[in-house]
Design a protein around this motif. Structure first.
Motif, PDB file in Angstrom:
ATOM      1  N   UNK A 113       0.839  -1.205   0.000  1.00 33.58           N
ATOM      2  CA  UNK A 113       0.000   0.000   0.000  1.00 33.58           C
ATOM      3  C   UNK A 113       0.877   1.259   0.000  1.00 33.58           C
ATOM      4  N   UNK A 114       1.924   1.220   0.801  1.00 33.46           N
ATOM      5  CA  UNK A 114       2.834   2.379   0.872  1.00 33.46           C
ATOM      6  C   UNK A 114       3.526   2.589  -0.475  1.00 33.46           C
ATOM      7  N   UNK A 115       3.948   1.475  -1.068  1.00 31.43           N
ATOM      8  CA  UNK A 115       4.653   1.540  -2.348  1.00 31.43           C
ATOM      9  C   UNK A 115       3.736   2.127  -3.433  1.00 31.43           C
ATOM     10  N   UNK A 116       2.481   1.636  -3.452  1.00 31.04           N
ATOM     11  CA  UNK A 116       1.513   2.119  -4.445  1.00 31.04           C
ATOM     12  C   UNK A 116       1.241   3.617  -4.254  1.00 31.04           C
ATOM     13  N   UNK A 117       1.170   4.004  -2.980  1.00 31.91           N
ATOM     14  CA  UNK A 117       0.929   5.423  -2.678  1.00 31.91           C
ATOM     15  C   UNK A 117       2.055   6.284  -3.239  1.00 31.91           C
ATOM     16  N   UNK A 118       3.268   5.740  -3.140  1.00 32.34           N
ATOM     17  CA  UNK A 118       4.429   6.468  -3.657  1.00 32.34           C
ATOM     18  C   UNK A 118       4.395   6.527  -5.192  1.00 32.34           C
ATOM     19  N   UNK A 119       4.099   5.382  -5.820  1.00 30.28           N
ATOM     20  CA  UNK A 119       4.076   5.294  -7.296  1.00 30.28           C
ATOM     21  C   UNK A 119       3.037   6.270  -7.878  1.00 30.28           C
ATOM     22  N   UNK A 120       1.840   6.284  -7.277  1.00 28.42           N
ATOM     23  CA  UNK A 120       0.758   7.131  -7.804  1.00 28.42           C
ATOM     24  C   UNK A 120       0.719   8.516  -7.165  1.00 28.42           C
ATOM     25  N   UNK A 121       1.771   8.833  -6.436  1.00 30.66           N
ATOM     26  CA  UNK A 121       1.905  10.144  -5.775  1.00 30.66           C
ATOM     27  C   UNK A 121       0.679  10.501  -4.924  1.00 30.66           C
ATOM     28  N   UNK A 122       0.145   9.455  -4.253  1.00 27.15           N
ATOM     29  CA  UNK A 122      -1.007   9.689  -3.360  1.00 27.15           C
ATOM     30  C   UNK A 122      -0.451   9.950  -1.960  1.00 27.15           C
ATOM     31  N   UNK A 123      -0.049  11.186  -1.741  1.00 29.72           N
ATOM     32  CA  UNK A 123       0.636  11.535  -0.491  1.00 29.72           C
ATOM     33  C   UNK A 123      -0.283  11.354   0.730  1.00 29.72           C
ATOM     34  N   UNK A 124      -1.566  11.622   0.548  1.00 29.49           N
ATOM     35  CA  UNK A 124      -2.508  11.449   1.667  1.00 29.49           C
ATOM     36  C   UNK A 124      -2.540   9.980   2.095  1.00 29.49           C
ATOM     37  N   UNK A 125      -2.524   9.066   1.092  1.00 27.90           N
ATOM     38  CA  UNK A 125      -2.491   7.630   1.399  1.00 27.90           C
ATOM     39  C   UNK A 125      -1.215   7.265   2.152  1.00 27.90           C
ATOM     40  N   UNK A 126      -0.103   7.832   1.675  1.00 30.75           N
ATOM     41  CA  UNK A 126       1.193   7.550   2.295  1.00 30.75           C
ATOM     42  C   UNK A 126       1.181   7.935   3.778  1.00 30.75           C
ATOM     43  N   UNK A 127       0.672   9.140   4.043  1.00 33.22           N
ATOM     44  CA  UNK A 127       0.596   9.609   5.430  1.00 33.22           C
ATOM     45  C   UNK A 127      -0.398   8.767   6.232  1.00 33.22           C
ATOM     46  N   UNK A 128      -1.536   8.442   5.614  1.00 34.83           N
ATOM     47  CA  UNK A 128      -2.566   7.675   6.327  1.00 34.83           C
ATOM     48  C   UNK A 128      -2.029   6.298   6.715  1.00 34.83           C
ATOM     49  N   UNK A 129      -1.355   5.629   5.776  1.00 38.75           N
ATOM     50  CA  UNK A 129      -0.798   4.311   6.088  1.00 38.75           C
ATOM     51  C   UNK A 129       0.330   4.397   7.107  1.00 38.75           C
ATOM     52  N   UNK A 130       1.109   5.469   7.042  1.00 34.35           N
ATOM     53  CA  UNK A 130       2.174   5.653   8.044  1.00 34.35           C
ATOM     54  C   UNK A 130       1.561   5.776   9.434  1.00 34.35           C
ATOM     55  N   UNK A 131       0.469   6.541   9.494  1.00 34.87           N
ATOM     56  CA  UNK A 131      -0.239   6.702  10.771  1.00 34.87           C
ATOM     57  C   UNK A 131      -0.750   5.348  11.275  1.00 34.87           C
ATOM     58  N   UNK A 132      -1.270   4.555  10.324  1.00 33.97           N
ATOM     59  CA  UNK A 132      -1.774   3.219  10.686  1.00 33.97           C
ATOM     60  C   UNK A 132      -0.641   2.361  11.250  1.00 33.97           C
ATOM     61  N   UNK A 133       0.509   2.416  10.596  1.00 34.77           N
ATOM     62  CA  UNK A 133       1.661   1.610  11.058  1.00 34.77           C
ATOM     63  C   UNK A 133       2.038   2.007  12.489  1.00 34.77           C
ATOM     64  N   UNK A 134       2.081   3.323  12.719  1.00 42.01           N
ATOM     65  CA  UNK A 134       2.447   3.798  14.068  1.00 42.01           C
ATOM     66  C   UNK A 134       1.431   3.285  15.095  1.00 42.01           C
ATOM     67  N   UNK A 135       0.135   3.438  14.747  1.00 42.60           N
ATOM     68  CA  UNK A 135      -0.913   3.044  15.698  1.00 42.60           C
ATOM     69  C   UNK A 135      -0.900   1.539  15.960  1.00 42.60           C
TER      70      UNK A 135
END
Lengths: 248, 188
Positions: free
Chosen positions: A203-225
């Motif tokens: 999911x993080x990789x796809x977010x990076x490929x498609x430049x979906x920065x909101x997804x990248x941040x959202x998944x990062x938040x999920x990982x932390x939680x």
């Protein structure tokens, strides 16, 4: 209570800085606002894919962590007992401690499929942390308590729990607390490199490929939680075990 | 069963600590071993307990022994009652242990981890553990060390009451402790 208020105010301060910074930059690809991240997260949460990605990554990372705990503890016990084993494993543990996660991961991709990559990487990260801490605990066992146990003819099981386990558990607690966080960090990093299907890393990789920065941040938040949640649950379980041993 | 020490010799390097020590510690009596610091009292006790092997000589003692060591040798991470149960098993209920703790001025400490106790409290916990263990001979190495005068008196009374008719060897350099506790005194 006062400490919590101060912490909350500090978090609020940094969220405001983030919000204002993103608004000033006004480039959604470079930096999204925290509000946008929360909105995106709210969209992700109801989907089955979201939960299956978490389950997929958590299952593998925690499996690697559990195997690492067992192997690290077992090896430490052997090294504590036999100095030859300690000498044999010293260079290996030293190497494991210093190899970067990326090197591990690329090397591991040659050995195992990307599907099981995070299990192996979490395991390899967990082993030296647990091994080093547990070995330190074993080295610090009070030999005079052994004599005490012999004088009082304390039976083997009671001796193991009361004399040895009670001295080792604080080391186990700090090792496992540290290792579980590291396993999440390295496990997800490995997934980003290996891109196993249906994982958080993918999911993080796809977010990076498609430049979906909101997804990248959202998944990062999920990982932390999720990482904090796992750490909290595991620490609570170990604490419970410590309490039981303390009271015998 | 008496504790019999026959011609015990023990040296650490060139330092000869015990030289041909012999004595019969009578069953059912409290024997105090007195002497200046460094004269070998604790070494003698360790040899009598079997912790330290003598260079020569022989010791016979009962199988079941109990002890208050020079250091407390308590498990710091365990609670006070867990330290006692470690030695006694389930022979005493929680309530019985709490009652004994109260008698030694440790009321309410049963669920406290030993690491949270003061030096004097640890000493009393170590003494109580030794007294509650099943034993035929009890070895006490300065058991009242670190206790203030008021506490010491009551703990000594408790100890005397609970060792009546038992075989006890006590190391001390305090004449008062010796007079209060011992049936027999030997000087090193």
């Amino acid at each position: 209570m006062k400490k919590r208020v101060i912490t909350a105010l500090c978090v609020l301060f940094w969220l405001t800085v983030w919000q204002l910074g993103a608004m000033a930059l006004n480039q959604k690809i470079l930096l999204v606002t925290p509000v946008a991240v929360v909105k995106r997260l709210a969209e992700l949460v109801p989907s089955i894919d979201f939960w299956s990605s978490i389950a997929c990554s958590a299952g593998k990372i925690l499996l690697g962590f559990a195997m690492g705990l067992a192997a690290g503890t077992g090896l430490a016990l052997l090294s504590g007992k036999f100095s030859a084993v300690r000498q044999l494993f010293a260079p290996l543990v030293s190497v494991l401690k210093s190899i970067p996660v990326a090197s591990f991961t690329i090397l591991a991709l040659i050995w195992v499929s990307s599907k099981n990559l995070s299990v192996l990487v979490s395991f390899l990260i967990c082993v030296p942390i647990v091994y080093t801490n547990m070995l330190e605990g074993l080295d610090n066992l009070d030999p005079k308590l052994k004599t005490m146990a012999e004088i009082f003819h304390i039976p083997p099981w009671r001796r193991f729990v009361g004399v040895y386990l009670s001295q080792l558990l604080p080391y186990f607690r700090s090792a496992s607390g540290l290792a579980i966080g590291m396993c999440w960090k390295s496990g997800v990093a490995a997934e980003v490199i290996g891109i196993p299907d249906g994982s958080i890393g993918e999911r993080l990789y796809m977010a990076k490929i498609y430049l979906e920065t909101a997804d990248l941040f959202a998944w990062t938040l999920v990982i932390i939680l999720v990482s904090r949640l796992c750490e909290g649950i595991f620490t609570a379980l170990v604490k419970l075990m410590v309490k039981r041993v303390e009271r015998m | 069963m008496d504790i019999v020490a026959s011609d015990i010799c023990k040296a650490f390097g060139n330092n000869e600590v015990l030289n041909g020590f012999s004595h019969v510690f009578r069953e059912g009596s409290v024997t105090a071993v007195m002497g200046a610091s460094g004269c070998g009292k604790s070494t003698l006790l360790s040899v009598l307990m079997g912790i330290l092997a003598p260079d020569s000589g022989r010791v016979t003692r009962p199988e079941r022994i109990s002890a208050v060591f020079q250091e407390n040798r308590l498990c710091e991470n365990l609670t006070v009652s867990a330290n006692i149960r470690l030695v006694t098993g389930k022979r005493y209920s929680r309530r019985e242990i709490a009652a004994e703790l109260e008698k030694t001025g440790l009321a309410g400490c049963e669920d406290k981890a030993v690491r949270e106790l003061s030096g004097g409290m640890k000493r009393r916990a170590a003494l109580l553990r030794a007294l509650l263990a099943e034993y035929d001979a009890l070895f006490l190495d300065e058991p009242f060390k670190g206790l203030d005068e008021g506490t010491k008196r009551s703990v000594m009374e408790y100890c005397k009451e609970n060792t009546r008719g038992k075989t006890v060897v006590m190391v001390t350099h305090d004449r008062g402790e010796c007079e209060f506790m011992a049936d027999e005194t030997i000087e090193l």
